[in-house]
Write a protein that holds these residues in place. Structure first.
Motif, PDB file in Angstrom:
ATOM      1  N   LEU A 748       0.830  -1.197   0.000  1.00 24.19           N
ATOM      2  CA  LEU A 748       0.000   0.000   0.000  1.00 24.19           C
ATOM      3  C   LEU A 748       0.866   1.249   0.000  1.00 24.19           C
ATOM      4  O   LEU A 748       0.597   2.208  -0.735  1.00 24.19           O
ATOM      5  N   LYS A 749       1.901   1.236   0.798  1.00 17.81           N
ATOM      6  CA  LYS A 749       2.757   2.413   0.903  1.00 17.81           C
ATOM      7  C   LYS A 749       3.377   2.758  -0.447  1.00 17.81           C
ATOM      8  O   LYS A 749       3.334   3.911  -0.891  1.00 17.81           O
ATOM      9  N   HIS A 787      -1.686  -4.082   5.317  1.00 13.09           N
ATOM     10  CA  HIS A 787      -0.618  -5.030   5.011  1.00 13.09           C
ATOM     11  C   HIS A 787      -1.111  -6.317   4.349  1.00 13.09           C
ATOM     12  O   HIS A 787      -0.402  -6.888   3.515  1.00 13.09           O
ATOM     13  N   PHE A 788      -2.302  -6.783   4.705  1.00  9.97           N
ATOM     14  CA  PHE A 788      -2.769  -8.053   4.152  1.00  9.97           C
ATOM     15  C   PHE A 788      -3.738  -7.887   2.982  1.00  9.97           C
ATOM     16  O   PHE A 788      -3.856  -8.770   2.145  1.00  9.97           O
ATOM     17  N   GLU A 789      -4.437  -6.761   2.923  1.00 11.67           N
ATOM     18  CA  GLU A 789      -5.379  -6.515   1.827  1.00 11.67           C
ATOM     19  C   GLU A 789      -5.261  -5.081   1.329  1.00 11.67           C
ATOM     20  O   GLU A 789      -6.226  -4.300   1.385  1.00 11.67           O
ATOM     21  N   PRO A 790      -4.100  -4.690   0.836  1.00 12.72           N
ATOM     22  CA  PRO A 790      -3.929  -3.305   0.378  1.00 12.72           C
ATOM     23  C   PRO A 790      -4.866  -2.949  -0.764  1.00 12.72           C
ATOM     24  O   PRO A 790      -5.156  -1.763  -0.982  1.00 12.72           O
ATOM     25  N   GLY A 791      -5.369  -3.954  -1.484  1.00 15.61           N
ATOM     26  CA  GLY A 791      -6.282  -3.686  -2.587  1.00 15.61           C
ATOM     27  C   GLY A 791      -7.540  -2.957  -2.150  1.00 15.61           C
ATOM     28  O   GLY A 791      -8.109  -2.176  -2.924  1.00 15.61           O
ATOM     29  N   ILE A 996     -13.397 -13.158  -1.144  1.00 10.35           N
ATOM     30  CA  ILE A 996     -14.566 -12.349  -1.479  1.00 10.35           C
ATOM     31  C   ILE A 996     -14.223 -10.889  -1.216  1.00 10.35           C
ATOM     32  O   ILE A 996     -13.425 -10.563  -0.336  1.00 10.35           O
ATOM     33  N   PRO A 997     -14.826  -9.986  -1.977  1.00 14.80           N
ATOM     34  CA  PRO A 997     -14.411  -8.585  -1.913  1.00 14.80           C
ATOM     35  C   PRO A 997     -15.044  -7.809  -0.763  1.00 14.80           C
ATOM     36  O   PRO A 997     -16.075  -8.206  -0.209  1.00 14.80           O
ATOM     37  N   VAL A1002     -16.124  -3.504  -4.846  1.00 14.71           N
ATOM     38  CA  VAL A1002     -17.199  -3.706  -5.819  1.00 14.71           C
ATOM     39  C   VAL A1002     -17.711  -2.370  -6.327  1.00 14.71           C
ATOM     40  O   VAL A1002     -17.909  -2.181  -7.541  1.00 14.71           O
ATOM     41  N   ILE A1003     -17.927  -1.431  -5.432  1.00  9.50           N
ATOM     42  CA  ILE A1003     -18.439  -0.113  -5.842  1.00  9.50           C
ATOM     43  C   ILE A1003     -17.448   0.580  -6.765  1.00  9.50           C
ATOM     44  O   ILE A1003     -17.832   1.178  -7.785  1.00  9.50           O
TER      45      ILE A1003
END
Length: 1008
Positions: A748-749, A787-791, A996-997, A1002-1003
């Protein structure tokens, strides 16, 4: 450092009893430890009485084994008391003998015969559990209760329970076809209505069954019965002499057994009559400017042949407005020009078809509109099923809500279920109110006015020596008042400790009750002291059983107030909700152990505080002392205490065992009517406990997780080697951790830097032009998402830019939740102080702050509030709150989007502590072109770090299987399933290996 604590509960069962029970073939569980006995010492009454032990039978054979063992000379002095949901308000299931709890194992629905409309169930089946199973058949078990999500069928039979709608549906006894009972000598009997021929055969028997039937048959013709029993919908419960003979002449022993409160037999199974579900329903919600006007109007409404009428006073209504349920029902109880209503009537209309419903509604509303009652302020109509259910939920929660007041003076139950003829109710209540007003007491009222029953709870502080005698004074006065108006003291909630009034009410029929008791239980071993004694033994007296307040007196009001309502748990039992899709309470659902519930933990906390008070210890002062000294200085002593065998009997260990199973999901803080917050007082307990005993390596690793994650990210390959290989997993299991997620390659950084998203500072925001400042949004990304889900964070950055906003990231910082959960309160306070100061600076500079993970974001509103008496001054919005405030920007940017179907699985903390915010997701998805279903789910079982601990993993996976697994594995390809909680998504990956998101992802994909 707190001392070693020894419970005052000495072993109370004869030596070798539990061993003999097992030897005889008892297959259930047995508990004799202090913690379990402390939890079972209270119910929903004002009393406290510690049992000798608790037994959890698995079937009727276990009940027979128990009875036969108790007949042996070595155990002939022991008594037993059956217990269902433990929600009785009069101490019915309290005893100094053995408690027999059928709810843990004997909870199976054995048979449903939809053609005959009959169900056969074990005694521990919960009413709502049964009705959920019956719904596909279009049937239901009719008697309605406010505690229907935790009341067992055995308990309902034992108190002859009923509630809303009793004028239409009657009481439990009206729907009991048969009872499988176990008598005190171990014999078994199926009690069903008998013809004269069948009865004649039984009367010839020479055993106890024959004696019982001869005794009851001899009493059935007693001429005084009709004169003594009042002509009420809520006639005398228990030993119901008036209905031994059914209208068709059949002999029905169940009339005696229903309402007998476990004094005659143990109930193993019940055969129940079922009714068709009402086809159409509506509620008319009428507001009044005066509570007495609502009571008087009930007579007019009853004449209109409505299904039921429930009344709620202004006190309960005011408490409901502060409760979780108000978001769903507030529209039906609007304020009028003159202000809030001072009373309401909820009128239920039922019909077989839509036309019939409209016709009935028209008749009632026409009567309301004729101007005959100037005290009516107005009315609303609820027609949709979910609206009706929400209003009934509010009414059901009324009992618990009365406990949700500040201070030690709180409404308590001891004269709350009186019943008088409905035509006398208004006059009766006027005198009742005069009685309480004359004593200078406040109170709350609600109830079933169509049946002449109003629940009244005077507000007392029973730790006060001047308040305790009021229980006797008020009770005696109310007994006289009910007799004056042709009523009874116990119209709904049984007799229990109030049994001292039985001889007075039954008069010269009381010896008949004694004969019945003697036939069933000649040695007075079944719940002795309740309803009737076989001979001259005394009945319990309302001031002869210890009050909870007497126990709490030594604790003191200051300490009680400092431990998050633990001492004010009134035993309502909302936390025993059977429903797997309800957030409340996951650890109880997984274990069926009442110690591991909010009520259980609150009881243990009360006892722990009492033991400290007995030793002159102020836990607040001890906590301050621990923080001043630091942890390292006392480490050698803590290690020594942990190894010292003399400490094995420390009561603190039993308390800790109960606290360790808490998921810290905070469902109790949001859903308990009294707002008992286990995570809050648990953290205070753990801080003091670990001031005496050493912590595990696992605790140290978990508490440091937010500071460790940046280091782990820099050494990602090494971390993933440990978390992702068999050898590494074994190593982590030795440390007490499991199911650890892998770190992704994305940073993310780094990616935020590449996108030109700066880290916000107060000075940076203050330096922006006003038009940019108004568009500035700072995302407060928690360490786990970062750290685990930067998306997820990158998606919300993208979404903000599409909305023509200027995104920033908050400085990487610690939220402190893990520290709080594990009782590192000194470190948490320091962390929270720094974080709150930083966030406040950004807010003062003019930026909007938005968190991504609901559990972490809500810490700023709850755990931070515990430090300063308020939440962080800076408002950190949940994502949906931010989006709902910017729907115009979403609408402008949404463009042409193909409609889609979406399912959202909300985090349980979000669902229970921010219910109105959870509903905002629907508005957001409607704007972007999607249809959203917010699914009712329980806890996923991960709950932050809980599911990552080896000791908790089995419980964690069991919880996931209860309500999440089928939703994930059975998801339709046409629906997009989403989850708001990082820990929930992590659990899904660990168990079902699916990603799953987050709804933000999704938006973002839907917005052009």
């Amino acid at each position: 450092m707190i001392p070693r604590l020894t419970s005052h509960l000495a072993p109370a069962t004869p030596s070798g009893f539990f061993e003999r029970l097992i030897e005889a073939g008892f297959n259930g569980d047995a508990e004799g430890r202090s913690a379990a006995r402390t939890v079972y010492a209270t119910d929903n009454s004002i009393y406290q009485l510690e049992p000798a032990g608790i037994l959890f039978p698995r079937d009727a054979d276990d009940l027979k084994t128990l009875a036969k063992v108790l007949c042996e000379p070595a155990f002939s002095g022991m008594t037993i008391t059956p217990r269902g949901g433990g929600t009785g308000t009069n101490g019915q299931s309290l005893t100094s003998g053995l408690v027999v709890d059928c709810s843990r194992h004997m909870n199976k629905i054995l048979e449903i015969d939809a053609v005959r409309r009959v169900a056969r169930v074990q005694a521990g089946v919960v009413k709502d559990q049964l009705n959920r199973a019956l719904k596909p058949y279009g049937l239901f078990f009719a008697p309605e209760l406010s505690t229907s999500n935790r009341a067992t069928i055995g308990g309902m039979v034992s108190t002859d329970a009923c509630g809303q709608g009793s004028c239409l549906y009657g009481k439990t006894s009206n729907h009991v076809l048969g009872l499988r009972i176990v008598l005190v000598d171990g014999s078994e009997w199926w009690s069903r209505a008998l013809s004269e021929t069948a009865l004649a055969d039984i009367l010839k028997r020479k055993d106890r069954i024959g004696e019982i039937h001869r005794t009851v048959d001899g009493i059935a013709g007693e001429k005084r019965v009709e004169a003594v029993f009042p002509k009420l919908n809520r006639y005398m419960t228990g030993y119901d002499l008036a209905h031994i003979r059914q209208p068709n002449g059949r002999f029905d022993l169940n009339a005696i057994l229903c309402g007998s409160e476990g004094t005659l037999a143990m109930i193993a199974e019940a055969e129940l009559n079922l009714l068709p579900l009402p086809a159409h329903a509506a509620l008319i919600n009428i507001r009044y400017n005066d509570f007495n006007a609502a009571l008087e109007d009930a007579r007019t409404l009853t004449a209109l042949k409505v299904a039921s009428i429930e009344t709620v006073d202004e006190k309960v209504l005011g408490l409901a407005k502060k409760d979780i349920v108000w978001n769903e029902i507030g529209q039906f109880f609007p304020d009028d020009i003159s202000g809030s209503a001072n009373g309401i009537n909820i009128v239920e209309i039922l019909a077989d078809d839509e036309a019939g419903l409209e016709r009935a509604l028209g008749e009632v509303t026409a009567a309301l509109g004729n101007g005959s009652n100037p005290d009516r302020l107005g009315h609303t109509i609820a027609r949709q099923h979910h609206e009706i259910e929400a209003i009934w939920t509010m009414r059901k929660r009324a009992v618990g809500l009365l406990g949700n007041v500040d201070g030690p003076v709180r409404p308590v139950a001891f004269v709350e279920d009186t019943a008088v003829p409905p035509e006398n109710l208004s006059a009766y209540i006027r005198e009742f109110r005069d009685l309480l007003d004359g004593a200078g007491l406040s109170y709350g009222m609600f109830g079933h006015v169509d049946a002449g029953v109003l629940h009244v709870r005077p507000a007392l502080d029973l730790t006060r020596e001047d308040h305790s005698p009021l229980v006797r004074q008020i009770s005696d006065a109310v007994v006289a008042l009910t007799q004056k108006y042709g009523g009874v003291l116990w119209g709904e909630h049984g007799k229990g400790v109030r049994s001292e009034y039985v001889p007075e009410f039954f008069g010269d029929l009381y010896p008949c009750l004694q004969e019945i008791k003697r036939a069933f239980d000649p040695q007075n071993r079944l719940n002795p002291g309740k309803i009737a004694a076989p001979s001259a033994e005394p009945l319990l007296k309302i001031d002869g059983v210890p009050l909870r307040g007497e126990v709490d007196r030594v604790i003191g009001n200051d300490i009680r107030a400092a431990f998050d309502n633990a001492a004010y748990c009134n035993g309502n039992g909302t936390c025993f909700d059977f429903d797997e899709t309800s957030p409340m309470c996951p650890s109880y659902k997984a274990t069926r152990d009442r110690r591991f519930s909010p009520k259980g933990r609150a009881a243990l906390m009360r006892e722990w505080l009492r033991l400290l008070a007995d030793r002159g210890i102020d836990p607040r002062a001890e906590a301050r002392s621990l923080r001043r000294r630091g942890s390292l200085a006392a480490l050698p002593r803590r290690v020594f205490n942990s190894l010292d065998p003399r400490n094995r009997g420390d009561f603190s260990h039993e308390v800790r065992q109960a606290m360790d199973t808490c998921l810290a999901c905070k469902a109790c803080a949001g859903q308990c009517p009294v707002k008992v917050s286990v995570p809050a007082f648990r953290s205070k307990f753990l801080e003091l406990y670990h001031g005496r005993y050493a912590r595990s390596l696992k605790d140290l690793l978990v508490a440091a997780i937010e500071t460790s994650l940046p280091w782990m990210a820099r050494t990602r390959p090494l971390y993933n080697l440990i978390a992702g290989t068999d050898a590494g997993k074994r190593l982590m299991r030795l440390c007490g951790l499991t199911a650890l997620p892998l770190l992704p390659q994305r940073s993310l950084k780094a990616e935020a830097r590449g996108l030109g998203v700066p880290v916000a500072t107060k000075e940076m925001i203050e330096g922006l032009p006003q038009h940019e400042k108004e568009r500035a949004v700072v995302f407060v990304v928690d360490a786990f998402t970062a750290h685990f889900e930067p998306g997820v964070a990158l998606s919300v950055i993208s979404l903000a830019r599409k909305m023509d906003l200027i995104p920033y990231l908050a400085e990487p910082m610690q939220n402190g939740k893990a520290m709080h959960v594990h009782g590192y309160l000194g470190r948490f306070e320091a962390t929270a102080t720094w974080t709150a100061r930083y966030l406040q600076g950004l807010a003062e500079a003019g930026a909007t702050l938005v968190g991504l993970d609901p559990s972490m974001t809500l810490v700023y509103r709850s755990e931070y509030k515990g430090l300063w008496g308020r939440g962080a001054e800076a408002s950190v919005l949940l994502p949906q709150e931010w989006l709902a405030a910017n729907l115009d920007r979403l609408f402008i940017k949404s463009g042409s989007v193909a409609p889609g179907s979406y399912r959202l699985l909300p985090h349980c903390t979000e669902r229970s502590n921010a219910p109105s915010a959870t509903a905002l997701w629907k508005a957001v998805f409607k704007v972007v072109g999607g249809t959203l279903e917010i699914v009712d789910t329980g806890c996923c079982g991960m709950a932050g770090t809980f599911g990552h601990e080896v000791r908790n993993r089995a419980t964690s996976e069991a919880l996931y299987a209860m309500s999440w697994s089928s939703l994930i594995t059975g998801a339709s390809s046409g629906n997009v399933t989403m989850a708001t909680g990082y820990s929930c998504r992590s659990q899904i990956k660990a168990i079902d290996h699916k990603a799953i998101p987050h709804p933000l992802e999704v938006i973002d994909s839907l917005i052009c």
